[in-house]
Design an enzyme around this catalytic site. Structure first.
Site, PDB file in Angstrom:
ATOM      1  N   SER A 143      11.066  -5.303  14.759  1.00 20.11           N
ATOM      2  CA  SER A 143      10.615  -3.909  14.634  1.00 20.11           C
ATOM      3  C   SER A 143       9.600  -3.835  13.510  1.00 20.11           C
ATOM      4  O   SER A 143       9.610  -4.665  12.587  1.00 20.11           O
ATOM      5  CB  SER A 143      11.808  -2.999  14.336  1.00 20.11           C
ATOM      6  OG  SER A 143      11.392  -1.718  13.914  1.00 20.11           O
ATOM      7  N   TYR A 156      19.437  -1.248   8.986  1.00 15.69           N
ATOM      8  CA  TYR A 156      18.663  -1.586  10.180  1.00 15.69           C
ATOM      9  C   TYR A 156      17.357  -2.283   9.805  1.00 15.69           C
ATOM     10  O   TYR A 156      17.018  -3.337  10.355  1.00 15.69           O
ATOM     11  CB  TYR A 156      18.371  -0.327  10.992  1.00 15.69           C
ATOM     12  CG  TYR A 156      17.453  -0.567  12.168  1.00 15.69           C
ATOM     13  CD1 TYR A 156      17.948  -1.111  13.348  1.00 15.69           C
ATOM     14  CD2 TYR A 156      16.091  -0.267  12.099  1.00 15.69           C
ATOM     15  CE1 TYR A 156      17.103  -1.355  14.430  1.00 15.69           C
ATOM     16  CE2 TYR A 156      15.247  -0.499  13.170  1.00 15.69           C
ATOM     17  CZ  TYR A 156      15.759  -1.045  14.336  1.00 15.69           C
ATOM     18  OH  TYR A 156      14.918  -1.289  15.390  1.00 15.69           O
TER      19      TYR A 156
END
Length: 262
Positions: A143, A156
């Site tokens: 990501s 995350y």
């Protein structure tokens, strides 16, 4: 190349979002697929559709990859059925949104298990199988959050940074083998990520940058087959990552906190 000469592709998190779109993209190219996710019903529907539309072979395994022995069970399933796997796509993952100190520790640890440990476990378990192919691939989905700290998505973003670093090192280690390793780091994608993460307050500034999973999947597959080391899709995302390198971290983190504010 006919399907009979193509190895299987194993896709984790295949029932939704990017994973599902990657399944369709590879099915168009005639690759047989091993589809893994938690929902057997969704996997069965996807499998049936892929077989009907593209006449490829598929097999499904409904399993919660966040449980401790899940990766070994996946490996055993492959060996028992003698599937010749030539592509591993580590796509499964989710986020937990909110202040770290107020969030469930169980949820955070479960996310770490899926987003990091499973990537390591499946890579380690499947490299001997992948090595049997003349050309094999590992595609790890990270990501743009990997390139910065993101308040309210603290664990995350740290987990995705782990995936990025692990992929870079693994690519170097396997550079003299038949296995090409690629890290693909999308920004916001129009999937169920926000709902799963609990991002009910995601503001419009974040939503308007969403890419569609189909276009992201095409770029991911192209990057993998082109043997790219690291790809960030979308000009906005590329600029964002570059800005992280030159702007003060305090400014970047404050901006990120404003986008994902509680």
């Amino acid at each position: 190349m006919s399907e009979k000469t193509k190895p299987y592709t194993l896709i984790t998190g295949a029932s939704k979002g990017i994973g599902k779109s990657i399944a369709y993209e590879l099915a168009k190219q005639g690759y047989p697929l091993l589809l893994i996710a938690r929902s057997e019903e969704e996997l069965k529907a996807l499998s049936d559709d892929l077989q009907t539309e593209y006449a490829i072979s598929t097999a499904i395994l409904a399993i919660d990859l966040s449980i401790n022995d899940a990766s070994q069970r996946v490996s055993d399933w492959i060996k028992v059925n003698n599937y010749p796997v030539g592509i591993l796509i580590n796509n499964a993952g989710y986020g937990v949104w909110g202040d770290f100190s107020r969030s469930s520790l169980t949820d955070q640890l479960g996310m770490m298990q899926l987003n990091m440990n499973v990537v390591v476990e499946l890579s380690h378990l499947l490299i001997p199988i992948l090595s049997q192919e003349k050309q094999a691939y590992i595609l790890n989905i990270s990501s743009t959050a990997a390139y910065q700290a993101v308040p309210t998505l603290a664990v995350y973003s740290a987990a995705k940074a782990f995936v990025l670093s692990f992929t870079r090192a693994l690519r170097f280690e396997l550079s003299q083998t038949s296995i090409s390793v690629t890290c693909f780091s999308p920004g916001p994608v129009d999937t169920g990520f926000a709902a799963r993460a609990g991002l009910t307050a995601l503001n419009k500034m974040a939503e308007k940058f969403n890419m569609q999973p189909n276009e992201v999947a095409k770029m991911a597959v192209k990057a993998m087959f082109s043997k790219k080391s690291e790809v960030i899709p979308g000009l906005t995302n590329i600029i964002s990552v570059y800005a992280n390198r030159i702007l003060p971290k305090a400014f970047i983190e404050k901006t990120a906190a404003g986008i994902y504010k509680i």
